[in-house]
Motif scaffolding. Structure first.
Motif, mmCIF file in Angstrom:
data_model
loop_
_atom_site.group_PDB
_atom_site.id
_atom_site.type_symbol
_atom_site.label_atom_id
_atom_site.label_comp_id
_atom_site.label_asym_id
_atom_site.label_seq_id
_atom_site.Cartn_x
_atom_site.Cartn_y
_atom_site.Cartn_z
ATOM 1 N N ALA A 103 0.817 -1.218 0.000
ATOM 2 C CA ALA A 103 0.000 0.000 0.000
ATOM 3 C C ALA A 103 0.848 1.265 0.000
ATOM 4 O O ALA A 103 0.356 2.344 -0.298
ATOM 5 C CB ALA A 103 -0.937 0.001 1.213
ATOM 6 N N GLY A 104 2.119 1.142 0.343
ATOM 7 C CA GLY A 104 2.993 2.315 0.340
ATOM 8 C C GLY A 104 2.893 3.145 1.607
ATOM 9 O O GLY A 104 2.939 4.378 1.543
ATOM 10 N N LYS A 105 2.795 2.482 2.763
ATOM 11 C CA LYS A 105 2.678 3.206 4.038
ATOM 12 C C LYS A 105 3.917 4.053 4.318
ATOM 13 O O LYS A 105 3.806 5.239 4.634
ATOM 14 C CB LYS A 105 2.472 2.221 5.203
ATOM 15 C CG LYS A 105 1.171 1.442 5.171
ATOM 16 C CD LYS A 105 0.941 0.698 6.481
ATOM 17 C CE LYS A 105 2.029 -0.310 6.799
ATOM 18 N NZ LYS A 105 2.078 -1.429 5.853
ATOM 19 N N SER A 106 5.101 3.438 4.240
ATOM 20 C CA SER A 106 6.325 4.149 4.592
ATOM 21 C C SER A 106 6.530 5.380 3.711
ATOM 22 O O SER A 106 6.943 6.443 4.187
ATOM 23 C CB SER A 106 7.536 3.220 4.465
ATOM 24 O OG SER A 106 7.423 2.133 5.361
ATOM 25 N N TYR A 107 6.236 5.246 2.424
ATOM 26 C CA TYR A 107 6.427 6.366 1.500
ATOM 27 C C TYR A 107 5.532 7.546 1.866
ATOM 28 O O TYR A 107 5.999 8.691 1.958
ATOM 29 C CB TYR A 107 6.138 5.922 0.070
ATOM 30 C CG TYR A 107 6.144 7.061 -0.927
ATOM 31 C CD1 TYR A 107 7.339 7.616 -1.369
ATOM 32 C CD2 TYR A 107 4.942 7.595 -1.405
ATOM 33 C CE1 TYR A 107 7.344 8.669 -2.268
ATOM 34 C CE2 TYR A 107 4.943 8.657 -2.294
ATOM 35 C CZ TYR A 107 6.134 9.192 -2.732
ATOM 36 O OH TYR A 107 6.139 10.240 -3.614
ATOM 37 N N ILE A 108 4.246 7.282 2.110
ATOM 38 C CA ILE A 108 3.329 8.399 2.358
ATOM 39 C C ILE A 108 3.576 9.010 3.732
ATOM 40 O O ILE A 108 3.404 10.220 3.920
ATOM 41 C CB ILE A 108 1.852 7.947 2.190
ATOM 42 C CG1 ILE A 108 0.946 9.168 1.968
ATOM 43 C CG2 ILE A 108 1.384 7.115 3.360
ATOM 44 C CD1 ILE A 108 1.241 9.920 0.689
#
Length: 282
Positions: free
Chosen positions: A183-188
């Motif tokens: 889901a891209g948690k770290s990026y957001i």
């Protein structure tokens, strides 16, 4: 656009659940999912030589996937993505079907998968622009919905989870997030910290990680991302807290405790706890 009344939203959600259940129970759609699985398996394991490989009625499968993508929900989205992935990678699907699959990816906010399909030459560059006008407008609308403008002037092309995170983080003092790695948690979260730092003259954040092994990984990632704009510290005694205008501390619980003991007045503007369920561990 005015918000729908709660009762109407509830009824609409109920209809969506019933429609998803009906599609997932449809015999032809079930056969299509099974055929896609078989064909994908044969592609992955070429030493298997099937006597009879099942075919897929892509028109019907993509129509069902389109409805499921509009409904949302984990099971519906998973089935829609299986159809889209199968269509893009199957040798028997034509350019029209693949273009339709690409439009579905865009509507679901999965721009990374769409870019990957282009990179592997499964579809042409920006192939969705060759779809019928209403579908092109639908993709443009969806891209605008998911776009996040930031202080630097850049626009983040987010997925639905990242867009929801951004909106709720802006509207609430605390937020609990659960989502798969993809889901891209770290990026957001990194972009959210960057945006808060950019807006403030002075800013302090704590990025709490569950183990010391993650400190180096996270801190190096943040240092590369922020460059010289934000100081990143990993030890409680690295410097005097507050001596830099903008600072991020990447710490374990134990190191945060040491920092608070050393500087009782220390306070953070933002606290992010990675894997928060481990906070209660002994």
């Amino acid at each position: 656009v005015p918000r729908r009344p709660a009762r109407e939203a509830f009824v609409t959600a109920g209809i969506g659940d019933k429609l998803a259940a009906a599609i997932l129970a449809d015999a032809d759609f079930h056969d299509a999912l099974r055929a896609i699985t078989w064909r994908s398996l044969i592609d992955d394991v070429p030493t298997i030589v099937p006597q009879l490989l099942p075919s897929v009625k892509w028109d019907h499968a993509l129509t069902c996937a389109s409805a499921l993508a509009s409904i949302g929900g984990e099971q519906a989205s998973d089935a829609a993505l299986r159809v889209v992935q199968g269509c893009l990678s199957d040798q028997e699907s034509g350019p029209v079907e693949r273009r339709a699959a690409l439009v579905l990816l865009e509507r679901m906010g999965n721009t990374r998968a769409a870019a990957l399909a282009e990179g592997r030459d499964l579809v042409g560059h920006e192939a969705w622009t060759q779809a019928p006008g209403p579908l092109v407008l639908d993709v443009v609308r969806r891209r605008l919905e998911l776009a996040i403008p930031v202080s630097s002037g850049e626009v983040i092309q987010a997925n639905p989870f990242q867009r929801a995170f951004w909106d709720r983080a802006a509207a609430n003092r605390w937020l609990s997030v659960s989502a798969p790695t993809s889901a891209g948690k770290s990026y957001i979260v990194k972009r959210w910290i960057e945006e808060l730092a950019a807006r403030a003259q002075r800013f302090t954040a704590v990025y709490l990680v569950p183990t010391r092994a993650l400190i180096d990984e996270v801190s190096h990632d943040l240092i590369e991302h922020f460059a010289a704009e934000v100081e990143v510290y990993v030890l409680p005694w690295d410097h005097r807290p507050g001596s830099a205008e903008k600072e991020v501390y990447v710490l374990t619980q134990e190191r945060l405790h040491l920092l608070q003991s050393r500087a009782p007045g220390f306070a953070a503007d933002l606290l992010f706890i990675d894997e928060a369920q481990k906070v209660g561990d002994g």
